[in-house]
Write a protein that holds these residues in place. Structure first.
Motif: not given
Lengths: 113, 113
Positions: B1-9
């Motif tokens: 499935g689709e997934d989008v990741e980012q660092s949180l801070f």
């Protein structure tokens, strides 16, 4: 002014008492969606609608209902709210064509006790 | 499935450049977006880039897209205290019902004086 209007902005309710959060857009957008935002989880889609009478489940639809009887309105219904539905809810709309992002409402902060 | 990741801070000093990074998995992405959420407000579309572009510049904002690595970044030049907010990366993907949006968890940018 082009906008997405959600009501209410804040709501505190008790477990099991049915509630509806309204969402209305004045941009003639075909695409509308509901998200919930929880700390550390970002935005998770609850339901979306491609057009009038066309709705589908998002990632976290359990415990929610929606309807799209007219293009401008997309209410979110919690038939029997539970404390785990305490969250910040956003309604959004989009023209649906390539390149158009969402226009978001200001949010509804719901607390279920 | 689709997934989008980012660092949180992310924390930066006022006047420095900020770079917020995002990775996504769905190769059918048509457009990619950056949204800004200020405290107590809804999400505001900052900028977007078509998937066949490498770069887009809009005043202090520069978006870079590496489609091969599925990596998107937002650079804010001369970061100001008013840039303190949560920044969401989002992709527009094609699914069985047409188009839908997938959001990352958001990066909280803190601008230090």
């Amino acid at each position: 002014e082009a906008q997405v209007t959600q009501n209410p902005r804040y709501l505190i309710t008790v477990t099991g008492k049915k509630l509806t959060v309204t969402c209305s857009q004045n941009m003639n957008h075909e695409y509308m969606s509901w998200y919930r935002q929880d700390p550390g989880l970002g935005l998770r889609q609850i339901y979306y609608s491609m057009n009038v009478e066309v709705t589908d489940k998002g990632d976290v639809p359990e415990g929610y209902k929606v309807s799209r009887k007219e293009k401008r309105n997309f209410p979110l219904i919690l038939e029997s709210p539970s404390p785990n539905q305490t969250s910040l809810y956003f309604c959004a709309s989009s023209q649906g064509e390539l390149g158009y992002g969402y226009t978001f409402g200001s949010g509804t902060r719901l607390t279920v006790v | 499935g689709e997934d989008v990741e980012q660092s949180l801070f992310l924390s930066v000093r006022e006047g420095d450049s900020s770079v917020i990074n995002c990775t996504y998995t769905d190769s059918s992405s048509t457009y990619l977006y950056w949204y800004k959420q200020e405290p107590g407000a809804g999400l505001q579309l900052l900028t977007y880039i078509f998937s066949n572009m490498d770069m887009k510049q809009d005043q202090r904002l520069t978006v870079l897209l590496n489609k091969k690595d599925k990596h998107l970044s937002l650079r804010i030049a001369d970061t100001q205290t008013g840039d303190s907010a949560i920044y969401f990366c989002a992709e527009k993907v094609l699914d069985n019902y047409g188009q839908n949006f997938v959001f990352g968890p958001g990066t909280r940018l803190s601008v230090l004086p």
